[in-house]
Write a protein that holds these residues in place. Sequence first.
Motif, mmCIF file in Angstrom:
data_model
loop_
_atom_site.group_PDB
_atom_site.id
_atom_site.type_symbol
_atom_site.label_atom_id
_atom_site.label_comp_id
_atom_site.label_asym_id
_atom_site.label_seq_id
_atom_site.Cartn_x
_atom_site.Cartn_y
_atom_site.Cartn_z
ATOM 1 N N GLU A 76 -5.320 12.805 3.331
ATOM 2 C CA GLU A 76 -5.354 12.710 1.869
ATOM 3 C C GLU A 76 -6.762 12.985 1.349
ATOM 4 O O GLU A 76 -6.947 13.621 0.312
ATOM 5 N N TRP A 94 5.370 8.247 4.475
ATOM 6 C CA TRP A 94 4.256 9.146 4.110
ATOM 7 C C TRP A 94 4.550 10.569 4.565
ATOM 8 O O TRP A 94 4.379 11.525 3.798
ATOM 9 N N ASP A 151 0.846 -1.196 0.000
ATOM 10 C CA ASP A 151 0.000 0.000 0.000
ATOM 11 C C ASP A 151 0.883 1.250 0.000
ATOM 12 O O ASP A 151 0.617 2.211 -0.733
ATOM 13 N N ARG A 210 1.478 4.439 -2.913
ATOM 14 C CA ARG A 210 1.326 5.869 -2.597
ATOM 15 C C ARG A 210 2.607 6.663 -2.811
ATOM 16 O O ARG A 210 2.585 7.765 -3.356
ATOM 17 N N THR A 214 -9.785 4.235 -1.722
ATOM 18 C CA THR A 214 -8.709 4.986 -2.382
ATOM 19 C C THR A 214 -8.315 4.450 -3.759
ATOM 20 O O THR A 214 -7.470 5.053 -4.417
#
Length: 597
Positions: A479, A593, A194, A198, A417
């Motif tokens: 996000e 992130w 995941d 991203r 998402t």
Amino acid sequence: MALGAATAMADEPGALRLSQIGFEAGGPKRAILVSEAEAPLAWRLVDSEGAVLAEGETLPFGADESSGQSVHQIDFSGAVETGHGYRLIINGQESRSFAVSGFPWRDLARDSLNLFHQNRAGVAIEKRHVERPDLARPAAHENEVLTCFSGEDTAGNHWAGCDHQLDVTGGWYDAGDHGKYVVNSGITVWTLLDAYTRFGAAYGDGALPIPEAGNGVNDLLDEIRWNLDFMLAMQIPDGVSMDMPSGELTRGEPLAFTPTDVSGMAHHKTHNEVWTPLPYAPHTDDVPRYLYPPSTAATLNLAAAAALGARAWADVDAEYAQRALDAAIRAYDAALANPGIYTPGTFDGGGGYGDDDVSDEFYWAAAELYAATGQERYLDDLRASPHFLGAPGVAGSPTGSIAWPSVGALGTITLATVETGLTEDERETARANLVVAADHYLEVRDSEGYAIPFGPGDYVWGSTSNLLNRAVIIALAHEITGEARYREAVVDAMDYILGRNALDQSYVTGYGARPMRNPHHRFWAHAADPAFPEPPAGILSGGPNNQNMSDPIAQEMRGTCAPQACWADHIDSYAMNEVAINWNAPLFWVAGWLDAE
Ligand code: 9MR
Ligand code: 9MR
């Protein structure tokens, strides 16, 4: 040094608690002062020359149940130029000096991947890929062709074994032990993949110290493939029948066995027949290892992880993507055929990873298969699931906060998402529910002395990973909404991990003035035997645990510590200070992130 101010020494806890790796120049900045004072106290932020950059007053919080301390909160957010030697001064207490930088989490994100590469089974860990030569080691378990455990388990059940052997060489050792577990592999591979979808571009070919650097493929993908390959190898060939207990029978003792077609299921795990001692170098292991019986949970973990793998590798290695997809579909069908085969947790030598509720695993696997294939059959299963679009961790929702036995939220994340054939309303509901969950976590944050989205009842085995998994949800709310307050709460969680906590402790090796040093790990076991290495940098401790204080160190601490303080940096403490793949994975996700956002 300011006159009369007591500066916290590098190696002892200070009264001021803040991220020991410092702050982001333009980002939020929060510190905690341990103090019984009832009135606000004046604070000053000074630079390395002692010049005052900002000042204000603390916010007295009072008694905090999680830490067992009385604290004040200090918010000194606001732009500060990058540099070193900054200090906070309050009431004669001075913090350690700290840095302000543009990318405080960049090295941490990269080093957190050390856990995976250096815990690889089946391949040598080479000197050129590690930070100190003593971390290198020969290949271990390099020809792992195994058959099933047979004979008596610890509860006296007699297992018949199986006629097949599988080559399950490779994968990552789970933790401080050398078991390889499909259930825990699933959430770990998913979390890393995941992250790849991203911000994986930051870990392109050549970015990481791994043997595959230079092969033309993204290094993060290469690392993940090492374990996805292992998971694929744990799938049982067609035409296999085994004597299995199932459903309620799994919990009865003695177990009742029935011949069962287990084709396409995944073995739950492989490990030694008895617990090996510590320290213990994996390449010296001579204790027999076996495949342990298949389970519905492991089978669905394989389905979910491999289905996401199919999407991740689609434009990188189409053949591999197809192989992963075929395995995922086969696994899902096998789980439908055997929906209630649980692992009894009665084997010596390895962790149980038992999970008697697989409704969330079914939902997660269906979500990934739907995202990968778009087929109606998965959509039908999704819409029939109690977890469909569920908000994790919110009162009244059947979907729990993210943890290895609680993976419903992972399905909701994918449906929220990723573009799929869901209706616009459904997708919007999934997104809104992630925000609902994040809002709940922010409420918790606002009621905590240390200002983290984690309450006094949350300090279970592996608590640091549960906190970071909440930060993942909060990051996704950022996000979805673009609102800064969510990113700030992600920083709150990360600051806790790096020192803003009841113990003034960084839970990550190599990071901060007071880093964890003595993990429960069979090879990074310097604390037990100086012939073994200290751990590499970037390794996360399981963290405070006041709910299952079962190891010898924790037993001694029972009843003596507040939830957030039930922790010791001791190699024998597997309940508080082990390290694990599913714990470092959200550390990577959140650090990467924050770095990318
Ligand atoms: O070392 C083991 C650790 O990796 C596990 O997480 C833990 C819990 O399952 O168990 C540890 O092993 C202990 C075993 O359970 C009981 N005897 C002592 C072992 C200490 O290594
Ligand atoms: O992470 C697991 C935790 O949730 C459980 O409470 C604990 C005891 O069953 O086991 C943890 O997992 C361990 C696994 O069983 C064996 N390898 C080490 C894992 C981390 O301690």
